[in-house]
Design a protein around this motif. Structure first.
Motif, short mmCIF file in Angstrom:
data_model
loop_
_atom_site.label_atom_id
_atom_site.label_comp_id
_atom_site.label_asym_id
_atom_site.label_seq_id
_atom_site.Cartn_x
_atom_site.Cartn_y
_atom_site.Cartn_z
N TRP A 211 0.83 -1.21 0.00
CA TRP A 211 0.00 0.00 0.00
C TRP A 211 0.87 1.26 0.00
N ASN A 233 -9.26 4.96 5.64
CA ASN A 233 -7.86 4.65 5.36
C ASN A 233 -6.95 5.16 6.47
N GLN A 611 -5.99 -0.86 0.73
CA GLN A 611 -6.70 0.40 0.95
C GLN A 611 -8.19 0.29 0.66
N ALA A 614 -9.81 -1.12 4.15
CA ALA A 614 -9.16 -0.54 5.33
C ALA A 614 -9.93 -0.80 6.61
#
Length: 699
Positions: A211, A233, A611, A614
């Motif tokens: 990520w 996130n 992501q 999350a």
């Protein structure tokens, strides 16, 4: 899916368009006049014979063998307004639409269940989506064509061709719609994975490392434009950085939150956040303001303040709540949905951002001797310039840097900036305000309620708790039906749509948090009742997940299973965390097994795109690290609870009572002479302590 010859390619226009204010006219009135959604009511006087999404309308389309034209948007959508002006207010366009189609207008915020399906459809058809979302479907609702914004001439031409095609080659159209419907089912399948081991911390570290290649370590957020705030996130990365001691991740989170708070996406004059930034530096926003963004960002910044004690984050929380109170709070205790991006400028034209931007001349005239300092602080220069002599306020320097440059103290700087912003706010309030979408949505209120509870918890401001309680009571009074189910929407005393999983998940989460803040078991009981209702009416035994729609609602093309965490976390990820926390209080129930199975079902996607999951990733940390149940019993339980609550300990839940209560954690642990704090893991508790500092050491 293979393309068919009749698919009509529409190029989405990118040219900007100024819109004159709509004159009130009642020359035409359609069925939308009976709706409560401001977005639908905006179209109630179009010459198009719009109707709302309703089973009766679909049945009539089948009987008449007439194609459906389904147009989906929302009140704060700029291009929705443009297309209405160019197409739906036009008599020539309306004639074509009324002759050939049953025309249905949908507020995507009221009916996310319908929007999800047709958004998936247009992305399968064209590879892209957005709003306004326009779909042409068979009378039974199966889509076969779609486009977003379309100029008038292309719109008429496309609709005429589609209507003609259906008359001349119905089998071909029907076959394509059937293939597309099969594809819509296929992309929504979730495998019930009973064999895999739970995702490990080592796997999580690799996923986060993958990520990081998308991190913009200088400006925060992801390396892209536009930039969305994506609260879930940064909320997860804050948790991860503190849980596994990753200072480089914490630095990135800090950079992101600081740059967002410095940016033009944050309203320095009135508080609150706009939808997203069109550039990489968080400067020029898409100026609409949404309740769901501000609710989630209130939570995020409150948690970040608890973890860092950064005063900037505290200010953001305070100013955002002030904005929400001023602009979104209904006298009933519910919160409205959004403010439009567009407002009237000095020429009485609807222009995006007109309410929020400033010219250098305006600022200089308003601020006088303070302008030079303000200019430096908010970059009234090439860095802060937008277009047409307008500036969007943006910071890129700390208070210390600006104070040093002007040889003044920090308090002097803050006083000048605060007074200057107050002047601008007073001046701005003279301008025509953006249009308000004053419908009240259950899930968005759940997110705002959670934000208020977190703000109270971490900042200690009693007013936030009072506001939270007023909202919680509104939801209980107006949105929960006598059978224990939820409504989705509310306006002026009227609710019409059954709640979706998102509504249940967010309210359960918020009520659970409110219980932790107050120790009033009423909120816990309400949350548990909603959880039980969800299990009964939304749970899918086959997939081991929750459907987005209840089994008591009309069946659409499919019953969606929502798993991807987007700007709002997916309803299944919120529900999985709810189940995990309830398992800690009610271990004899099936909640823990359900939560664990849900995590297994989606974890195969974490490596590829962390992501996008999350919120799910919190569960990976919960499952792999100690998770604490903190129980407080005794006379001083509320005071000790408030002290512990101020600490950022995401891997914990908090229960408390003056006397031994109904919860297992509160049984047989009381002492009449002192207030005791128990730190427990799966019900097994360490020796009780009497001081907060001692309890925190046990965590």
């Amino acid at each position: 899916m293979k393309k068919v010859l009749f698919f009509i390619i529409i190029t989405i226009a990118t040219l900007s368009c100024k819109q004159k204010p709509k004159e009130v006219t009642h020359e035409h009135t359609n069925a939308l006049i009976h709706e409560t959604s401001p977005y639908l009511l905006q179209h109630a006087h179009n010459p198009v014979n719009w109707e709302a999404w309703h089973p009766d309308v679909l049945e009539r389309a089948k009987k008449e063998d007439k194609l459906l034209l389904i147009s989906i948007g929302y009140a704060a959508c700029h291009w929705c307004h443009v297309m209405e002006k160019e197409c739906f207010e036009d008599a020539e366009v309306a004639e074509v639409m009324n002759k050939n189609f049953v025309n249905i207008k949908i507020d995507r915020e009221e009916r996310p269940d319908v929007d999800q399906i047709y958004m998936d459809a247009i992305q399968m058809i064209s590879g892209q989506g957005g709003w306004p979302l326009n779909i042409v479907a068979l009378p039974d609702g199966r889509p076969f064509w779609g486009a977003t914004y379309v100029p008038k001439d292309n719109w008429i031409k496309s609709l005429e061709q589609l209507a003609e095609l259906y008359k001349k080659d119905k089998p071909r159209v029907t076959q394509y719609a059937a293939d597309l419907a099969n594809g819509l089912h296929a992309i929504n399948l979730v495998e019930n994975d009973k064999d895999s081991d739970l995702y490990s911390l080592d796997q999580l570290d690799v996923a986060i490392q993958n990520w990081t290649q998308y991190f913009d370590t200088f400006l925060g957020g992801h390396k892209r434009a536009p930039k969305f705030m994506m609260p879930n996130n940064w909320d997860f990365l804050l948790h991860y950085a503190t849980a596994v001691d990753k200072p480089e991740i914490m630095e990135f989170v800090d950079t992101t939150l600081t740059r967002m708070a410095y940016g033009g996406v944050y309203d320095h004059v009135g508080g609150g956040f706009s939808r997203y930034a069109v550039d990489t530096k968080w400067h020029v926003p898409h100026f609409e303001k949404m309740l769901y963004d501000n609710g989630q960002l209130t939570s995020l910044y409150a948690k970040a303040y608890a973890a860092t004690k950064n005063e900037l984050y505290k200010n953001v929380v305070e100013e955002t709540i002030n904005f929400v109170q001023e602009e979104f709070l209904d006298r009933s205790g519910g919160f409205y949905s959004s403010l439009d991006a567009d407002s009237l400028d000095e020429n009485a034209e609807l222009v995006e951002g007109a309410y929020y931007v400033w010219t250098k001349k305006e600022l200089s005239g308003l601020l006088g001797d303070d302008f030079e300092l303000f200019q430096e602080y908010f970059n009234i220069n090439s860095y802060g310039y937008w277009e047409e002599e307008n500036y969007v306020l943006i910071r890129d320097k700390s208070d210390e840097e600006v104070a040093d440059k002007f040889n003044i103290t920090i308090p002097e700087l803050k006083t000048t900036i605060t007074e200057s912003l107050a002047k601008l706010k007073g001046e701005r309030e003279k301008r025509p305000k953006p249009r308000l979408d004053d419908k009240i949505l259950t899930s968005w209120n759940g997110l705002m309620l959670k934000g208020l509870v977190d703000a109270y918890r971490y900042l200690g401001e009693e007013d936030y708790l009072n506001l939270a309680l007023k909202n919680a009571e509104f939801i209980e009074r107006e949105m929960i039906k006598s059978d224990g189910s939820l409504y989705r929407n509310h306006k002026e005393g009227k609710s019409t749509i059954n709640g979706f999983l998102e509504d249940y998940a967010t309210v359960i989460d918020a009520y659970f948090s409110l219980y932790e803040a107050t120790f009033d078991e009423k909120w816990l009981d309400l949350a548990k009742n909603l959880l039980e209702y969800s299990k009964k009416h939304f749970w899918d035994e086959t997939s081991g997940m929750f459907f987005y729609t209840s089994d008591e609602d009309q069946s659409l093309i499919r019953r969606t299973i929502e798993v991807d965490d987007n700007v709002i976390s997916s309803s299944n990820s919120i529900m999985a965390i709810n189940l995990y926390k309830f398992h800690k209080l009610y271990p004899e129930e099936s909640y823990g097994n359900m939560s664990e199975q849900m995590l297994k079902n989606v974890q195969k996607d974490f490596d590829r795109r962390a992501q996008g999951f999350a919120n799910w990733l919190h569960l990976v940390l919960f499952q792999n690290q100690d998770f604490y149940e903190i129980a407080i019993l005794g006379e001083d339980y509320k005071n000790l609870g408030q002290q512990i609550s101020k600490e950022y300990v995401p891997n914990s839940i908090l229960v408390g009572s003056q006397k031994e209560g109904n919860l297992e954690l509160l049984k047989n642990r009381g002492n009449p002479n002192k207030t005791l704090v128990y730190v427990c893991i799966e019900g097994a508790c360490k020796l009780p302590v009497t001081k907060v500092e001692e309890a925190l050491k046990q965590l």
